[in-house]
Design a protein around this motif. Sequence first.
Motif, PDB file in Angstrom:
ATOM      1  N   LYS A  66      86.239 -38.538  51.175  1.00 57.35           N
ATOM      2  CA  LYS A  66      87.006 -38.978  52.335  1.00 57.35           C
ATOM      3  C   LYS A  66      86.922 -40.493  52.514  1.00 57.35           C
ATOM      4  N   LYS A  67      85.738 -41.060  52.278  1.00 54.56           N
ATOM      5  CA  LYS A  67      85.557 -42.510  52.403  1.00 54.56           C
ATOM      6  C   LYS A  67      86.395 -43.244  51.360  1.00 54.56           C
ATOM      7  N   LEU A  68      86.407 -42.719  50.136  1.00 50.49           N
ATOM      8  CA  LEU A  68      87.186 -43.338  49.063  1.00 50.49           C
ATOM      9  C   LEU A  68      88.683 -43.237  49.353  1.00 50.49           C
ATOM     10  N   ALA A  69      89.103 -42.091  49.884  1.00 48.13           N
ATOM     11  CA  ALA A  69      90.519 -41.915  50.219  1.00 48.13           C
ATOM     12  C   ALA A  69      90.928 -42.890  51.315  1.00 48.13           C
ATOM     13  N   GLY A  70      90.046 -43.095  52.305  1.00 43.84           N
ATOM     14  CA  GLY A  70      90.339 -44.039  53.369  1.00 43.84           C
ATOM     15  C   GLY A  70      90.422 -45.464  52.851  1.00 43.84           C
ATOM     16  N   ALA A  71      89.510 -45.808  51.935  1.00 41.61           N
ATOM     17  CA  ALA A  71      89.526 -47.155  51.354  1.00 41.61           C
ATOM     18  C   ALA A  71      90.803 -47.388  50.549  1.00 41.61           C
ATOM     19  N   TRP A  72      91.270 -46.347  49.854  1.00 41.76           N
ATOM     20  CA  TRP A  72      92.509 -46.471  49.075  1.00 41.76           C
ATOM     21  C   TRP A  72      93.707 -46.705  49.983  1.00 41.76           C
ATOM     22  N   ARG A  73      93.737 -45.987  51.103  1.00 40.34           N
ATOM     23  CA  ARG A  73      94.857 -46.154  52.041  1.00 40.34           C
ATOM     24  C   ARG A  73      94.894 -47.573  52.611  1.00 40.34           C
ATOM     25  N   GLU A  74      93.724 -48.164  52.808  1.00 38.67           N
ATOM     26  CA  GLU A  74      93.656 -49.497  53.393  1.00 38.67           C
ATOM     27  C   GLU A  74      93.754 -50.615  52.352  1.00 38.67           C
ATOM     28  N   LEU A  75      93.766 -50.254  51.078  1.00 37.93           N
ATOM     29  CA  LEU A  75      93.817 -51.249  50.005  1.00 37.93           C
ATOM     30  C   LEU A  75      95.165 -51.981  50.021  1.00 37.93           C
ATOM     31  N   PRO A  76      95.171 -53.304  49.937  1.00 41.20           N
ATOM     32  CA  PRO A  76      96.427 -54.060  49.927  1.00 41.20           C
ATOM     33  C   PRO A  76      97.321 -53.648  48.763  1.00 41.20           C
ATOM     34  N   ALA A  77      98.622 -53.740  48.957  1.00 36.49           N
ATOM     35  CA  ALA A  77      99.583 -53.320  47.933  1.00 36.49           C
ATOM     36  C   ALA A  77      99.382 -54.076  46.630  1.00 36.49           C
ATOM     37  N   SER A  78      99.005 -55.360  46.724  1.00 34.07           N
ATOM     38  CA  SER A  78      98.813 -56.166  45.514  1.00 34.07           C
ATOM     39  C   SER A  78      97.682 -55.617  44.654  1.00 34.07           C
ATOM     40  N   GLN A  79      96.612 -55.103  45.304  1.00 33.61           N
ATOM     41  CA  GLN A  79      95.476 -54.549  44.558  1.00 33.61           C
ATOM     42  C   GLN A  79      95.803 -53.158  44.012  1.00 33.61           C
ATOM     43  N   LYS A  80      96.597 -52.398  44.771  1.00 32.23           N
ATOM     44  CA  LYS A  80      97.027 -51.093  44.263  1.00 32.23           C
ATOM     45  C   LYS A  80      97.899 -51.261  43.028  1.00 32.23           C
ATOM     46  N   GLN A  81      98.678 -52.335  42.997  1.00 37.70           N
ATOM     47  CA  GLN A  81      99.583 -52.577  41.883  1.00 37.70           C
ATOM     48  C   GLN A  81      98.825 -52.747  40.573  1.00 37.70           C
ATOM     49  N   VAL A  82      97.606 -53.293  40.650  1.00 39.05           N
ATOM     50  CA  VAL A  82      96.790 -53.467  39.444  1.00 39.05           C
ATOM     51  C   VAL A  82      96.498 -52.109  38.810  1.00 39.05           C
ATOM     52  N   TYR A  83      96.137 -51.138  39.642  1.00 39.13           N
ATOM     53  CA  TYR A  83      95.856 -49.791  39.144  1.00 39.13           C
ATOM     54  C   TYR A  83      97.133 -49.109  38.657  1.00 39.13           C
ATOM     55  N   GLU A  84      98.245 -49.377  39.328  1.00 39.41           N
ATOM     56  CA  GLU A  84      99.515 -48.770  38.928  1.00 39.41           C
ATOM     57  C   GLU A  84      99.976 -49.300  37.579  1.00 39.41           C
ATOM     58  N   GLU A  85      99.778 -50.595  37.339  1.00 37.65           N
ATOM     59  CA  GLU A  85     100.166 -51.178  36.052  1.00 37.65           C
ATOM     60  C   GLU A  85      99.317 -50.609  34.920  1.00 37.65           C
ATOM     61  N   ALA A  86      98.034 -50.402  35.192  1.00 36.39           N
ATOM     62  CA  ALA A  86      97.159 -49.808  34.178  1.00 36.39           C
ATOM     63  C   ALA A  86      97.612 -48.388  33.849  1.00 36.39           C
ATOM     64  N   ARG A  87      98.052 -47.657  34.890  1.00 37.40           N
ATOM     65  CA  ARG A  87      98.552 -46.292  34.665  1.00 37.40           C
ATOM     66  C   ARG A  87      99.798 -46.308  33.797  1.00 37.40           C
ATOM     67  N   LYS A  88     100.710 -47.237  34.067  1.00 40.94           N
ATOM     68  CA  LYS A  88     101.948 -47.324  33.287  1.00 40.94           C
ATOM     69  C   LYS A  88     101.669 -47.638  31.826  1.00 40.94           C
ATOM     70  N   THR A  89     100.716 -48.526  31.590  1.00 41.62           N
ATOM     71  CA  THR A  89     100.358 -48.889  30.219  1.00 41.62           C
ATOM     72  C   THR A  89      99.804 -47.683  29.474  1.00 41.62           C
TER      73      THR A  89
END
Length: 227
Positions: A41-64
């Motif tokens: 639950k703590k990790l899920a909350g941290a993910w929701r509050e993570l800035p879009a720019s930082q989420k994009q880093v993980y999304e780009e890694a997923r695409k690769t």
Amino acid sequence: RGISSDQRPKRPLTAYLRFVMDNRPAFREKNPEASTLELTKKLAGAWRELPASQKQVYEEARKTDWKRYGEQMAAFKAQLTPAQAAALKEERRKQLAKRRSIRAKRELNLLGKPKRARSGFNIFVSENFQESEGNSPVAKLKKLFDTWQKLSTSQKQPYLQLAQDDKVRYENEMKSWEAKMIELGRKDLVRSKKERLKKKPAETAKQAETAKAASGGKKAKLKKSEE
């Protein structure tokens, strides 16, 4: 032959799961007393509050990784014979069905679905399992089954009565639970009318006798008409 689903390329992690894998150790260190559920639950909350720019880093890694996965899958399928491809497809279907079943059971547990009524034999086993002879659970069950088969009707009666009482408990709890599910908009979890109104053994036997008699009458009429 020689090919199994374990040899399939592994699907890439989602952006969220990448975040969890990267941050779980740090969160565990900061919250050593937290349960797995609390930590999630703590990790899920941290993910929701993570800035879009930082989420994009993980999304780009997923695409690769997803692009690499597509290439690996193409190479994997190219080496398969039609028979191997069909066998792997069937194995995959069974795996997915098993996962869906596990998720469905987990959901029902979370929703508090009442436990099914136990049979007389189930109750007999639970009361005598520890004292039963046998070097393994399977051996114990076999011994208890043999013992149950040898019990007289009067000896079985207490267990059968407990089973009947448990059946009443189950039906009462299910009615309350299903009413709650309807309020929550989960009519898909409510038993059908046919399942709720199961035929009584006596009625079933009577209907079987009636059907047998009718069948015998039809055969007699058919034989007479042939003559």
